[in-house]
Design a protein around this motif. Structure first.
Motif: not given
Length: 600
Positions: A214-224, A226-235, A424-427
């Motif tokens: 589960w941690p791997t599936a949720l790791n933002p460095d492993y998908n399209f 980022t963590a910041r983008q995901g939080e912006l989407v939710a907000q 910078a900041g992107l996998s």
């Protein structure tokens, strides 16, 4: 005359009208029930039974007097055929249909609608949210797979609003509680959607949720995204998603440009099996068929547009492959990139044989994690959408998993990998490198990154020659070149197209789409007409753009959730060819679509 009661409306849903028609009815008229006048530019669709030869649906448009006529089919419409009709801003009245005296016409009635909520595309709801970088990031992060907001998203938002509880009697405290509920609900959805990245892989793939923790599936460095983008989407969604999408006034949405249809425009749709996900469909020189890539079932499809027959070809590989992007070459061979197991292939329609190559960069460790897949994506093309080679005979490809360009010399099998720009900041996978187009002289391999730049590698040295930066959320996606030395880029997030001078490496013009929430996925150059076609993920429409005058027109598609990812052009007939391709499989309509524009 057939029984007139048989011709009454049998279905009134979502602004569409369906009637049972006489078997010989190949034309008629659409009339305003209030004025008795004909209504122009109404889409009228003939829906044929599943066992009928040819397409499953045929759509035409009325003239200024409301008259419509279907092109001759291989025979009369089969018993059980129905008509549906649609025009934005109109509804179906109770007395919706009648028969013409000649037993060959069907007269259909519409009335002005005060509520168009059930008629509009997803872009109508997204467009009602505040424009800007945050909304653009919602598109680039969420709309790569499905429309935003899709019907399921709208249902989820309604469920959030239906939550009850909180501090009753204190309006301020209750409002604060509801804000927390919305934010946490959308954050949970963002986490869930990270796991759905694995839905891009085909059936039987080793890349699946059962193979990762589960941690791997949720790791933002492993998908399209980022963590910041995901939080912006939710907000953004928590604060701005409409509290209801149940109603919309008649002036709540407009196409924003004139319709680009005529009485001779014809749109034909062909239903794929419900388990298929055919992302793209193209013509090939010298072939009477259309060819598509089924990423879900690791198959190639051959569609006969006359009979509607489909033949399916497996990929000659031991394991899943996920055919993704398909393009012909000048000789009529089909080149196919595949997202699983690093495969790239050439299929010969004459011999029905495959040639396969493996492209797997050495910096990708063996694992079932999404971030360890090469994800061979797009291949270098020319202005006709045909596969193009550089001066060394190499085909260039984008590799999403490693944020690289790969090259292959098909004659020798030589494979190489080349670095591109990074932010910078992107996998690597966060960049979502996407499209590649060769310059006319073959000296520059242009590439786009949905979360990054547009750049060019010098093909002789494989070094970065030019980089054009874009604001966050712009979303440079699929590109094309015209015949005057310009590169055109679909800006998926910001709802624009931009023109780049390939010699100077500079943006020279940017054009807003009529609907900025349309999510343009690809631009395609039409060298015969001298126009660009812009296909969209979110607007259920295709745009025609005249670069000489800067004008857009709109071709509305006859189906909701008509998510388009690419467009093929039959340069002999001028027909436009595509598919509706929503992820995951089964979440939206799965059809091939062939369009006679009606301008010839």
């Amino acid at each position: 005359m057939p029984d007139r009661l048989l011709l009454r409306a049998t279905l009134m849903l979502a602004g569409f009208l369906a009637v049972v028609i006489p078997c010989r009815a190949l034309g008629g008229r659409v009339v305003d029930v209030g004025t008795g006048l004909g209504i122009g530019e109404v889409a009228v669709t003939l829906n044929l039974p599943a066992n009928a030869p040819g397409p499953d649906t045929v759509t035409v448009f009325t003239d200024a007097h409301g008259r419509y006529a279907f092109p001759m089919l291989s025979g009369p419409p089969s018993p059980g055929s129905t008509l549906t009709t649609y025009k934005l801003g109109y509804r179906v009245p109770a007395d919706a249909a009648d028969a013409g005296a000649a037993d060959t016409d069907a007269t259909l009635f519409l009335a002005a609608a005060s509520d168009i909520a059930a008629q509009v595309p997803a872009s109508a709801w997204l467009g009602a949210m505040p424009a800007g970088d945050a909304r653009n990031i919602v598109v680039t992060s969420c709309a790569s797979c499905h429309q935003v907001p899709s019907p399921r998203m709208r249902d989820f938002a309604a469920q959030i609003e239906a939550v009850r509880g909180g501090p009753d009697g204190d309006a301020k405290a209750l409002a604060a509680w509801r804000k927390v509920v919305r934010h946490e609900a959308w954050r949970a959805m963002v986490k869930y959607m990270r796991t759905r990245h694995y839905a891009i892989f085909p059936d039987e793939s080793a890349m699946n949720l059962d193979a990762v923790d589960w941690p791997t599936a949720l790791n933002p460095d492993y998908n399209f995204f980022t963590a910041r983008q995901g939080e912006l989407v939710a907000q953004f969604l928590a604060e701005h998603f409409p509290r209801t999408t149940a109603t919309l006034p008649s002036d709540g949405y407009a196409y924003g440009a004139p319709l680009g249809v005529t009485p001779t425009t014809v749109i034909r749709e062909y239903a794929f099996p419900p388990t298929a996900l055919v992302r793209e469909l193209v013509p090939a020189p010298g072939s009477p068929y259309l060819w598509g890539a089924d990423v879900q079932r690791s198959l190639l499809v051959r569609l006969d547009p006359v009979s509607g027959d489909m033949h399916w070809y497996p990929v000659s590989f031991e394991g899943s492959t996920g055919p993704h992007t398909i393009a012909p070459d000048d000789a009529g061979k089909l080149w196919v990139s595949m997202v699983d197991n690093g495969q790239f292939g050439r299929f010969d329609p004459d011999t029905e044989r495959w040639a396969l190559w493996t492209l797997r960069p050495s910096n990708l460790p063996p694992s079932a994690s999404l971030a360890t897949a090469a994800l061979v994506h797009d291949m270098s093309i020319d202005e006709r959408g045909h596969v193009a080679r550089d001066r060394q005979g190499r085909i260039w490809l984008t590799l999403v998993g490693s944020n690289q360009l790969g090259t292959i010399v098909p004659d020798t099998g030589e494979v190489a990998f080349h670095a591109v720009s990074r932010r910078a900041g992107l996998s690597a996978i966060n960049h979502l490198i996407y499209s590649t187009v060769l310059s006319p002289d073959g000296r520059c391999a242009w590439y786009s990154q949905v979360n990054g730049d547009v750049g060019c590698l010098d093909t002789a040295s494989a070094t970065l020659a030019k980089t054009i930066e874009f604001p966050a959320g712009s979303g440079p996606r699929r590109m094309t070149r015209d015949d005057t030395g310009h590169l055109w880029v679909a800006l998926f997030g910001s709802g624009q197209i931009t023109r780049i001078d390939m010699q100077q490496g500079e943006r020279t013009a940017t054009y807003d789409l009529p609907d900025r929430a349309a999510a343009p996925y690809a631009v395609v150059w039409d060298d015969t007409r001298g126009v660009l076609w812009v296909v969209t993920a979110n607007a259920d429409a295709i745009y025609r753009f005249d670069p000489a005058h800067g004008d857009f027109t709109v071709v509305p598609l006859p189906r909701r959730m008509a998510y388009l990812r690419q467009l093929g052009i039959d340069h002999a007939s001028g027909r436009l060819i595509g598919t509706y391709a929503n992820y995951p499989v089964g979440s939206g309509p799965a059809y091939a679509v062939v369009i006679d524009v009606g301008d010839r």
